[in-house]
Scaffold this active site. Structure first.
Site, PDB file in Angstrom:
ATOM      1  N   ARG A  44      50.836 -10.096 -25.508  1.00 48.26           N
ATOM      2  CA  ARG A  44      51.304 -10.265 -26.893  1.00 48.26           C
ATOM      3  C   ARG A  44      52.344  -9.190 -27.180  1.00 48.26           C
ATOM      4  NH1 ARG A  44      45.122 -10.232 -28.724  1.00 48.26           N
ATOM      5  NH2 ARG A  44      44.619 -12.370 -28.187  1.00 48.26           N
ATOM      6  N   ARG A 137      46.947 -12.849 -37.773  1.00 50.59           N
ATOM      7  CA  ARG A 137      47.390 -12.011 -36.650  1.00 50.59           C
ATOM      8  C   ARG A 137      48.623 -12.613 -35.966  1.00 50.59           C
ATOM      9  NH1 ARG A 137      43.029 -10.576 -32.063  1.00 50.59           N
ATOM     10  NH2 ARG A 137      43.763 -12.541 -31.184  1.00 50.59           N
ATOM     11  N   ARG A 148      39.542 -20.521 -29.477  1.00 50.90           N
ATOM     12  CA  ARG A 148      38.897 -19.265 -29.846  1.00 50.90           C
ATOM     13  C   ARG A 148      37.846 -19.479 -30.932  1.00 50.90           C
ATOM     14  NH1 ARG A 148      41.913 -14.470 -28.055  1.00 50.90           N
ATOM     15  NH2 ARG A 148      43.195 -15.300 -26.385  1.00 50.90           N
ATOM     16  N   ASN A 171      31.850  -6.697 -39.334  1.00 56.99           N
ATOM     17  CA  ASN A 171      33.130  -6.083 -39.723  1.00 56.99           C
ATOM     18  C   ASN A 171      33.658  -6.766 -40.987  1.00 56.99           C
ATOM     19  OD1 ASN A 171      35.553  -4.722 -39.816  1.00 56.99           O
ATOM     20  ND2 ASN A 171      36.483  -5.888 -38.151  1.00 56.99           N
TER      21      ASN A 171
HETATM   22  P1  ADP Z   1      39.669  -8.694 -31.719  1.00 59.78           P
HETATM   23  O1  ADP Z   1      40.106  -7.514 -30.908  1.00 59.78           O
HETATM   24  O2  ADP Z   1      38.207  -8.741 -31.944  1.00 59.78           O
HETATM   25  O3  ADP Z   1      40.211  -9.988 -31.208  1.00 59.78           O
HETATM   26  P2  ADP Z   1      41.487  -7.600 -33.743  1.00 59.78           P
HETATM   27  O4  ADP Z   1      41.106  -6.167 -33.716  1.00 59.78           O
HETATM   28  O5  ADP Z   1      42.768  -7.993 -33.088  1.00 59.78           O
HETATM   29  O6  ADP Z   1      40.300  -8.524 -33.182  1.00 59.78           O
HETATM   30  O7  ADP Z   1      41.483  -8.052 -35.264  1.00 59.78           O
HETATM   31  C1  ADP Z   1      41.912  -9.362 -35.645  1.00 59.78           C
HETATM   32  C2  ADP Z   1      42.816  -9.250 -36.875  1.00 59.78           C
HETATM   33  O8  ADP Z   1      42.019  -8.910 -38.001  1.00 59.78           O
HETATM   34  C3  ADP Z   1      43.891  -8.187 -36.747  1.00 59.78           C
HETATM   35  O9  ADP Z   1      45.085  -8.675 -37.318  1.00 59.78           O
HETATM   36  C4  ADP Z   1      43.323  -7.002 -37.546  1.00 59.78           C
HETATM   37  O10 ADP Z   1      44.344  -6.226 -38.128  1.00 59.78           O
HETATM   38  C5  ADP Z   1      42.478  -7.709 -38.611  1.00 59.78           C
HETATM   39  N1  ADP Z   1      41.268  -6.985 -39.031  1.00 59.78           N
HETATM   40  C6  ADP Z   1      40.426  -6.264 -38.245  1.00 59.78           C
HETATM   41  N2  ADP Z   1      39.387  -5.771 -38.982  1.00 59.78           N
HETATM   42  C7  ADP Z   1      39.590  -6.200 -40.258  1.00 59.78           C
HETATM   43  C8  ADP Z   1      38.859  -6.035 -41.487  1.00 59.78           C
HETATM   44  N3  ADP Z   1      37.719  -5.353 -41.556  1.00 59.78           N
HETATM   45  N4  ADP Z   1      39.360  -6.625 -42.592  1.00 59.78           N
HETATM   46  C9  ADP Z   1      40.501  -7.347 -42.542  1.00 59.78           C
HETATM   47  N5  ADP Z   1      41.248  -7.546 -41.421  1.00 59.78           N
HETATM   48  C10 ADP Z   1      40.790  -6.990 -40.289  1.00 59.78           C
HETATM   49  P1  5GP Z   2      42.053 -11.545 -25.949  1.00 57.96           P
HETATM   50  O1  5GP Z   2      42.819 -12.632 -25.233  1.00 57.96           O
HETATM   51  O2  5GP Z   2      41.960 -11.812 -27.429  1.00 57.96           O
HETATM   52  O3  5GP Z   2      42.553 -10.164 -25.624  1.00 57.96           O
HETATM   53  O4  5GP Z   2      40.559 -11.582 -25.400  1.00 57.96           O
HETATM   54  C1  5GP Z   2      39.850 -12.798 -25.438  1.00 57.96           C
HETATM   55  C2  5GP Z   2      38.387 -12.574 -25.126  1.00 57.96           C
HETATM   56  O5  5GP Z   2      38.269 -12.095 -23.788  1.00 57.96           O
HETATM   57  C3  5GP Z   2      37.730 -11.512 -26.001  1.00 57.96           C
HETATM   58  O6  5GP Z   2      36.458 -12.031 -26.391  1.00 57.96           O
HETATM   59  C4  5GP Z   2      37.554 -10.318 -25.099  1.00 57.96           C
HETATM   60  O7  5GP Z   2      36.405  -9.572 -25.414  1.00 57.96           O
HETATM   61  C5  5GP Z   2      37.378 -11.009 -23.761  1.00 57.96           C
HETATM   62  N1  5GP Z   2      37.694 -10.154 -22.611  1.00 57.96           N
HETATM   63  C6  5GP Z   2      38.690  -9.250 -22.469  1.00 57.96           C
HETATM   64  N2  5GP Z   2      38.624  -8.659 -21.258  1.00 57.96           N
HETATM   65  C7  5GP Z   2      37.549  -9.200 -20.637  1.00 57.96           C
HETATM   66  C8  5GP Z   2      36.936  -8.986 -19.359  1.00 57.96           C
HETATM   67  O8  5GP Z   2      37.357  -8.175 -18.538  1.00 57.96           O
HETATM   68  N3  5GP Z   2      35.834  -9.727 -19.080  1.00 57.96           N
HETATM   69  C9  5GP Z   2      35.323 -10.651 -19.945  1.00 57.96           C
HETATM   70  N4  5GP Z   2      34.229 -11.314 -19.578  1.00 57.96           N
HETATM   71  N5  5GP Z   2      35.866 -10.882 -21.143  1.00 57.96           N
HETATM   72  C10 5GP Z   2      36.972 -10.166 -21.480  1.00 57.96           C
END
Ligand code: ADP
Ligand code: 5GP
Length: 197
Positions: A44, A137, A148, A171
């Site tokens: 990304r 996002r 997802r 969260n």
């Molecule tokens: P994940 O890593 O679990 O996929 P992210 O950390 O990328 O999720 O968070 C998803 C989106 O939600 C991001 O754009 C982030 O800025 C936003 N976000 C995270 N926590 C909160 C919250 N408590 N309230 C509102 N937005 C949030």
């Molecule tokens: P994203 O594409 O949003 O970064 O991750 C998608 C999903 O893959 C998330 O649920 C994240 O926790 C999971 N993920 C990221 N790295 C790993 C990994 O090494 N192993 C597994 N099993 N899941 C992962």
């Protein structure tokens, strides 16, 4: 394995795992180290190869898996993800708390190893909120978003099963959730800080 206990952060995509983890790593420099996974998905904007993920081809990751270089791997939303042994060893060699961000399949696979981490699930307050966060996002195509959300429904069901997670953090408000996460990890953080000169 020696050193501080690793931490597994899991929960639906979009729940806020990366956001909370990055805050933790910034506030506690020299305490946490991120286990850099391999993935076959595209980076990304802003993501760095070798820092956020090792962005790889399916062939390369599969070869590593076949050779026994991964402790776990899973298919998620049409891509392959996995944790290499090196990813964990790199962090543990520095005596840092190793943070793994893995999906629910990864949690199951890690339970079959001797890693013995603290298992934490980060959950959204609701599916509607999760969908809004994922849309806002602006990282996913509609197809990826739908996959997802489907995976999130399964995750939210399975995570409720007793014994899967040590802690489940909702969260809702980010600052509140972050305080709860810090409190949960307080003992481990202190142990690492005490060993620092
Ligand atoms: P994940 O890593 O679990 O996929 P992210 O950390 O990328 O999720 O968070 C998803 C989106 O939600 C991001 O754009 C982030 O800025 C936003 N976000 C995270 N926590 C909160 C919250 N408590 N309230 C509102 N937005 C949030
Ligand atoms: P994203 O594409 O949003 O970064 O991750 C998608 C999903 O893959 C998330 O649920 C994240 O926790 C999971 N993920 C990221 N790295 C790993 C990994 O090494 N192993 C597994 N099993 N899941 C992962």
């Amino acid at each position: 394995m020696s050193g501080p206990r690793p931490v597994v952060l899991s929960g639906p995509s979009g729940a806020g795992k990366s956001t909370l983890m990055k805050r933790l790593m910034k506030d506690y420099e020299g305490v946490f180290g991120f286990s850099v996974s391999h993935t076959t998905r595209n980076p990304r904007p802003g993501e760095e190869d070798g820092k956020d993920y090792h962005f790889s081809t399916r062939e390369a990751v599969q070869e590593g898996i076949d050779q026994g270089h991964f402790i776990e791997n899973a298919e998620f939303s049409g891509n392959l993800y996995g944790t290499s042994k090196t990813a964990i060893e790199d962090v543990r060699a520095k005596n840092l708390i190793c943070i793994l961000d893995v999906d629910i399949q990864g949690v199951r696979r890690i339970k079959e190893t001797d890693l013995n981490p603290i298992y934490i699930s980060i959950q959204p307050p609701s599916m509607d909120v999760l969908e809004k966060r994922l849309r806002d996002r602006q990282t996913e195509s509609e197809e990826s978003l739908q996959k997802r959300l489907e995976a999130a429904r399964i995750d939210m069901e399975l995570s409720k099963e007793p014994g899967v997670f040590d802690f489940i953090i909702i969260n809702d408000d980010q600052d509140r959730a972050y305080e709860e996460l810090k409190e949960t990890l307080n003992d481990e953080i202190q142990k690492v800080q005490e060993t620092k000169p």
